[in-house]
Design a protein around this motif. Structure first.
Motif, PDB file in Angstrom:
ATOM      1  N   MET A   1       0.840  -1.188   0.000  1.00 37.42           N
ATOM      2  CA  MET A   1       0.000   0.000   0.000  1.00 37.42           C
ATOM      3  C   MET A   1       0.879   1.242   0.000  1.00 37.42           C
ATOM      4  O   MET A   1       1.959   1.243   0.563  1.00 37.42           O
ATOM      5  N   ALA A   2       0.355   2.285  -0.591  1.00 42.52           N
ATOM      6  CA  ALA A   2       1.057   3.563  -0.653  1.00 42.52           C
ATOM      7  C   ALA A   2       0.124   4.654  -0.142  1.00 42.52           C
ATOM      8  O   ALA A   2      -1.092   4.484  -0.098  1.00 42.52           O
ATOM      9  N   VAL A   3       0.703   5.773   0.222  1.00 41.23           N
ATOM     10  CA  VAL A   3      -0.087   6.923   0.655  1.00 41.23           C
ATOM     11  C   VAL A   3      -0.056   7.955  -0.469  1.00 41.23           C
ATOM     12  O   VAL A   3       1.005   8.287  -0.998  1.00 41.23           O
ATOM     13  N   PHE A   4      -1.239   8.444  -0.820  1.00 39.31           N
ATOM     14  CA  PHE A   4      -1.383   9.450  -1.865  1.00 39.31           C
ATOM     15  C   PHE A   4      -1.956  10.727  -1.258  1.00 39.31           C
ATOM     16  O   PHE A   4      -2.846  10.672  -0.407  1.00 39.31           O
ATOM     17  N   LYS A   5      -1.439  11.854  -1.707  1.00 39.39           N
ATOM     18  CA  LYS A   5      -1.970  13.155  -1.292  1.00 39.39           C
ATOM     19  C   LYS A   5      -2.804  13.678  -2.456  1.00 39.39           C
ATOM     20  O   LYS A   5      -2.309  13.818  -3.575  1.00 39.39           O
ATOM     21  N   VAL A   6      -4.071  13.946  -2.172  1.00 38.20           N
ATOM     22  CA  VAL A   6      -5.001  14.390  -3.203  1.00 38.20           C
ATOM     23  C   VAL A   6      -5.290  15.875  -3.005  1.00 38.20           C
ATOM     24  O   VAL A   6      -5.713  16.288  -1.927  1.00 38.20           O
ATOM     25  N   PHE A   7      -5.059  16.653  -4.047  1.00 35.39           N
ATOM     26  CA  PHE A   7      -5.377  18.078  -4.048  1.00 35.39           C
ATOM     27  C   PHE A   7      -6.711  18.231  -4.775  1.00 35.39           C
ATOM     28  O   PHE A   7      -6.860  17.734  -5.896  1.00 35.39           O
ATOM     29  N   TYR A   8      -7.672  18.893  -4.136  1.00 36.31           N
ATOM     30  CA  TYR A   8      -9.012  18.961  -4.727  1.00 36.31           C
ATOM     31  C   TYR A   8      -9.735  20.240  -4.336  1.00 36.31           C
ATOM     32  O   TYR A   8      -9.359  20.932  -3.405  1.00 36.31           O
ATOM     33  N   GLN A   9     -10.812  20.506  -5.078  1.00 32.26           N
ATOM     34  CA  GLN A   9     -11.777  21.549  -4.753  1.00 32.26           C
ATOM     35  C   GLN A   9     -13.056  20.827  -4.332  1.00 32.26           C
ATOM     36  O   GLN A   9     -13.326  19.716  -4.781  1.00 32.26           O
ATOM     37  N   HIS A  10     -13.862  21.465  -3.506  1.00 31.66           N
ATOM     38  CA  HIS A  10     -15.063  20.810  -2.980  1.00 31.66           C
ATOM     39  C   HIS A  10     -16.186  20.641  -3.988  1.00 31.66           C
ATOM     40  O   HIS A  10     -17.096  19.858  -3.759  1.00 31.66           O
ATOM     41  N   ASN A  11     -16.169  21.353  -5.089  1.00 32.47           N
ATOM     42  CA  ASN A  11     -17.293  21.294  -6.015  1.00 32.47           C
ATOM     43  C   ASN A  11     -16.803  21.073  -7.444  1.00 32.47           C
ATOM     44  O   ASN A  11     -16.071  21.893  -7.987  1.00 32.47           O
ATOM     45  N   LYS A  12     -17.245  19.986  -8.058  1.00 31.19           N
ATOM     46  CA  LYS A  12     -16.854  19.670  -9.437  1.00 31.19           C
ATOM     47  C   LYS A  12     -17.322  20.724 -10.431  1.00 31.19           C
ATOM     48  O   LYS A  12     -16.738  20.875 -11.492  1.00 31.19           O
ATOM     49  N   GLU A  13     -18.381  21.418 -10.104  1.00 32.31           N
ATOM     50  CA  GLU A  13     -19.002  22.343 -11.047  1.00 32.31           C
ATOM     51  C   GLU A  13     -18.305  23.702 -11.116  1.00 32.31           C
ATOM     52  O   GLU A  13     -18.547  24.470 -12.039  1.00 32.31           O
ATOM     53  N   GLU A  14     -17.454  24.008 -10.152  1.00 30.79           N
ATOM     54  CA  GLU A  14     -16.816  25.322 -10.115  1.00 30.79           C
ATOM     55  C   GLU A  14     -15.413  25.282 -10.707  1.00 30.79           C
ATOM     56  O   GLU A  14     -14.740  24.257 -10.681  1.00 30.79           O
TER      57      GLU A  14
END
Length: 71
Positions: A1-14
């Protein structure tokens, strides 16, 4: 297993605004597994980084380092 850091915005529509970027840590086998794990959330994923070695150790020192397990 590996650890991934996910960068995201809370809303797909914006449109992505860098100042609103959030992060989450996910333990999984692959980036694809991370994406499948998060698909039901309304996240607009910007980038997924696999954390290893010194980078992973550095991230572990953060107060925000809470790892979710991808299933």
């Amino acid at each position: 297993m590996a650890v991934f850091k996910v960068f995201y915005q809370h809303n797909k529509e914006e449109v992505i605004v860098r100042e609103h970027t959030q992060t989450i840590y996910v333990e999984a086998q692959t980036e694809e597994q991370v994406r499948r794990y998060l698909k039901d959330r309304n996240f607009n994923i910007e980038f997924i980084a696999k954390l290893e070695g010194a980078h992973l150790e550095y991230e572990k020192q953060s107060d925000h380092f809470n790892v979710e397990q991808a299933e």
